[in-house]
Design an enzyme around this catalytic site. Structure first.
Site, short mmCIF file in Angstrom:
data_model
loop_
_atom_site.label_atom_id
_atom_site.label_comp_id
_atom_site.label_asym_id
_atom_site.label_seq_id
_atom_site.Cartn_x
_atom_site.Cartn_y
_atom_site.Cartn_z
CB SER A 105 4.03 -5.08 81.91
OG SER A 105 3.90 -4.87 80.50
CG ASP A 106 6.87 1.02 82.29
OD1 ASP A 106 6.42 1.46 81.21
OD2 ASP A 106 7.56 1.70 83.06
CD1 TRP A 107 4.60 0.92 75.47
CD2 TRP A 107 3.58 0.56 77.41
NE1 TRP A 107 3.24 1.15 75.29
CE2 TRP A 107 2.59 0.93 76.47
CE3 TRP A 107 3.17 0.27 78.72
CZ2 TRP A 107 1.23 1.03 76.78
CZ3 TRP A 107 1.82 0.36 79.04
CH2 TRP A 107 0.88 0.74 78.07
N GLY A 133 8.17 -4.27 79.97
CA GLY A 133 8.52 -4.63 81.34
C GLY A 133 7.97 -5.96 81.80
#
Length: 843
Positions: A231-233, A235
């Site tokens: 995941s994006d941070w 996210g």
């Protein structure tokens, strides 16, 4: 030299997976901290280190990190159209990852610039999916050659920062396939990245990190992607849905959506052990890759700074520069110059990168002003700021020292150092820890910041401070700002900080030190949402107080060609643009206009001196209302460490510019294909309709017959090139064919030309763009030299996505082949015939 993967004592994924308990497997599904995966030492599973990216390797600290090289931003590299240069930079980034003991580089970014107003437009290579995907694949393969895993991001349709965690990109499947997914598809086909990062946003109503159609159906099954998905941070927004969709790793740690929540889902059988094993296997495969790289786990972090590296940084900075206009032939500046007026906020202040994850502590930097002075040491170089473009006052970094050395001192206490310590420290009080720093922009701090500010100009100075916490600011022992009750502000210098509070310190003298001290407390602080935080921070800047009219008048005075009887050459170089405050994660631009009085400044200097070079520095396009009056215009992206020298090399003729715009420059906001349904200007809250469909970037300008300010692919040289002898081979049954032509340098100096091959399908079952970039080649030619070049194309140059069939289709018929110096400067046209229609699914 490539680093071969170590096959001895290889990490065994299968046996490790069998040995792990379910509790250990659950721990592996989320990060240990911001930059490391979770280790299971008792099972022999180490912690993999990741690092931002994409234009440099920050390491594990956002503040006081180990210095690193900063290369030009993604859009700058895209505008080089230079595969060999991108490969060199990718290899160096791989080496710098090794120097930081990082196994994974969090880059590159290949999101399509639907609108140049996106705060992160500068990170991506291009508005064109073919150019973006092609360069990204080269970048990734180069990083991989050093044993480092690269991360392709952000998957997918992450084209704005406004409400980036929640908005839905509502995209038709055809547009998604042909424009937004296409660069990812090219990358996975040509470079098989080890890691893919999902986007923050929703896609057609479902968050990308839990979108089973996107991750499982398209990415894994249709494209056959075998790498790990992260995941994006922050996210990750669900537990069961994200795991079932195929999101392997939640970052950063400690976990928010996994851990005990996964254990509960297993008990209820919303998740089964097989679901967990599938995700853990991909994480272990990344561990195995890291193990084989030879990069130590939890290893040291060191800086790299060599003459060869500096030479590459300088060449990259110069090659990312685009000559937009040279109507009077003023450039290159090869005649002797006695005087030069350098004007503008981007000349003296250093903006080597955009904001957010692109920023890092650089090993060194060269401002534009310093680069010009170094290029012409015998000339008189005068400077005036002319206008300001900052949201926050410029940092003190280049103008402060403590104890005789550059920088400042941070001191930390675990408890108050005496009653009333904000006003006066108790006698004999000592900090529990202290550290020097080179910056006045500090994250996650709590304590006292002390430095001596040395102004390089005389006058009244404005000092501005934003705090994550509460505190006071002192100048020469006198409190000038009280922020003990300052409320938080949206879009502050960093999350959950106060607004930028300012005070004027009068009568400063150039070269005379001013003692500055900030005392602050970050233990308890109420944020905008009413939460409490203990995460502290400090940002302090300063600038001479100067009214708008006064600043422009100062600039005009030094720009005027008033040499009297001496008749000395007097040249003006105006450097305006944006910076990391305007272009950064979490914030989009309100429009394409330059901030503040920049346009008024440029117009005034052009009136005062016709021999004026206008340099715009920004990560993405800006409007230029003064363009008709400017004979000479240069665009410099965020060029990294060597921006100043790279720009000077181009201006003074050491380098013949060869950059071509990888994004269209519009004349006004209304011309942008996404206008007006973009960002906050959408039909319904939380949804962003991609109403322009496939007509993104130059495709949209072509379709609507809108003349841009500068077209996609545009860029001038100090020499001239002609094109001739176009020929094409017959299109084979599988869609492969070759385009050949000759390029001749018809000028008097050596140069490099980017030839662009566009394909058009004038008769199609579905509407298509008037032309699409499907190939390019960059050729270096000596003066008078000719060279025959070939561009190999395949079925990707012919097909469109037919949603009815769920497949790509190349229709039989005649395709047009257009070869040009830009999307609007077509030099050669030809035809290629496909005898029989065919279709395909997947890569």
């Amino acid at each position: 030299m490539a680093h071969e993967l170590n096959s001895t004592n290889a990490f065994d994924v299968d046996s490790t997976l069998q040995r792990l308990t379910m509790g250990q497997k659950v721990k592996l599904l989320s990060g240990l901290d911001r930059w490391h995966t979770y280790p299971i030492p008792e099972a022999g599973v180490p912690s993999v280190r990741v690092s931002d990216g994409p234009n440099g390797i920050r390491g594990t600290r956002a503040f006081n990190g180990v210095p690193a090289s900063c290369f030009p931003c993604g859009l700058g590299l895209g505008s080089t159209f230079d595969i060999d240069l991108v490969r060199e930079i990718g290899e160096v980034l791989g080496d710098e990852c090794r120097s930081k003991s990082a196994h994974v580089l969090l880059g590159p970014t290949v999101n399509t610039q639907r609108s140049p107003l996106s705060g992160r437009s500068f990170e991506s290579f291009s508005e064109d999916p073919h150019l973006s995907g092609t360069l990204a694949a080269v970048y990734i393969n180069a990083v991989k050659s050093k044993g480092v895993a690269a991360t392709i991001k952000h998957f997918v349709a992450n084209e704005q920062e406004y409400h980036r965690y929640s908005y839905s990109s509502d995209v038709s499947e055809r547009s998604l396939r042909e424009i937004y997914l296409k660069p990812f598809q090219i990358v996975i086909k040509k470079s098989a990245p080890r890691v893919l990062m999902t986007a923050y946003n929703r896609l057609n109503g479902i968050h990308a990190s839990e979108n089973a159609w996107l991750i499982d159906q398209v990415l894994r099954k249709e494209w056959g992607y075998q790498g790990m998905i992260v995941s994006d941070w922050t996210g990750t927004y669900s537990t069961v849905e994200a795991i079932k969709a195929g999101l392997d790793l939640e970052m950063p740690g400690p976990t928010v959506m996994r851990g005990k929540a996964v254990e509960r889902a297993l008990v209820s059988e919303k998740l089964l052990p097989g679901d967990i094993d599938a995700r853990v296997r991909k994480i272990l495969e990344l561990v195995a890759y890291a193990h084989a790289s030879g990069i130590p786990f939890n290893g040291p972090q060191t800086a790299v700074d060599t003459p060869a590296l500096r030479a590459l940084l300088r060449r990259a900075a110069a090659d990312a520069i685009v000559l937009l206009k040279n109507a009077a032939g003023l450039l290159p500046l090869t005649q002797p110059l006695a005087k030069i007026a350098v004007i503008g906020p981007n000349a003296k202040n250093v903006f080597l990168s955009g904001g957010g994850s692109a920023r890092l502590r650089e090993t060194y930097h060269v401002s534009v002003l310093d680069g010009i002075r170094a290029a012409v040491p015998a000339a008189e170089v005068a400077y005036a700021v002319g206008a300001t473009s900052h949201q926050y006052l410029p940092l003190l970094d280049d103008y402060m020292h403590v104890d005789g050395r550059a920088g400042a001192l941070l001191e930390f206490w675990n408890e108050e150092p005496g009653v009333g310590w904000v006003e006066s420290l108790a006698e004999g009080s000592q900090p529990v820890w202290s550290t020097p720093t080179q910056t006045s922009n500090c994250y996650f701090m709590d304590g006292i910041y002390t430095t001596t500010f040395v102004p390089d100009e005389s006058g009244d100075f404005e000092v501005g401070v934003s705090l994550g916490g509460t505190g006071s600011v002192f100048a020469n022992g006198t409190r000038i700002l009280d922020l003990t009750h300052a409320p938080p502000a949206p879009n502050a210098a960093f999350e959950n900080a106060t607004a930028d509070h300012r005070a004027v310190v009068r009568g400063l003298v150039a070269g005379t030190p001013v003692a500055l001290e900030v005392r602050w407390d970050a233990r308890v602080y109420v944020t905008l949402s009413g939460r409490y935080t203990t995460r502290g921070g400090l940002r302090i800047g300063a600038a001479r107080v100067l009214g708008e009219e006064e600043a422009i008048e100062e600039a005009v005075q030094i720009a005027e060609a008033a040499d009297g009887a001496l008749m000395l050459v007097w040249l003006a170089i105006v450097v305006v643009g944006l910076n990391h405050e305007w272009e950064r994660s979490g914030l989009d631009r309100p429009g394409i206009s330059l901030p503040g009085a920049a346009n008024a400044l440029v117009a005034a200097v052009l009136r005062a001196n016709p021999k004026t070079i206008v340099v715009n520095q920004s990560g993405a396009p800006v409007a230029m209302p003064w363009i008709a009056d400017a004979d000479t215009v240069v665009h410099a992206f965020y060029g990294g460490n060597e921006l100043g020298n790279g720009l000077a090399d181009v201006l003074f003729g050491a380098v013949n510019p060869s950059g071509k715009l990888a994004i269209t420059f519009p004349k006004r906001d209304e011309d942008i294909p996404a206008y007006p349904l973009w960002g906050a200007n959408t039909e319904s809250v939380g949804h962003v309709p991609y109403h322009e469909g496939i007509y993104v970037g130059y495709r949209g300008y072509d379709k609507k017959a809108i003349d841009p300010l500068f077209p996609f692919g545009h860029g001038l040289s100090y020499t001239t090139f002609t094109y001739s002898d176009l020929s094409t081979t017959p299109i084979a049954a599988d869609g492969t064919f070759t385009v050949s032509f000759t390029i001749t340098n018809t000028g008097s100096i050596d140069g490099r030309e980017v030839a662009q091959v566009y394909i058009a399908d004038p008769v199609s079952a579905l509407p298509r763009a008037l032309k699409e970039l499907k190939g390019f080649v960059k050729v270096a030619l000596r003066a008078g030299e000719s060279r025959a070049v070939e561009v190999a194309l395949d079925r990707e140059a012919l097909g469109f996505f037919d949603v009815r069939r769920g497949a790509w289709v190349a229709e039989a018929g005649t395709f047009e082949v257009l070869v040009g110096a830009s999307s609007r400067d077509i030099r050669l046209t030809g035809k290629a015939e496909l005898e029989k229609e065919f279709s395909w699914v997947g890569l």
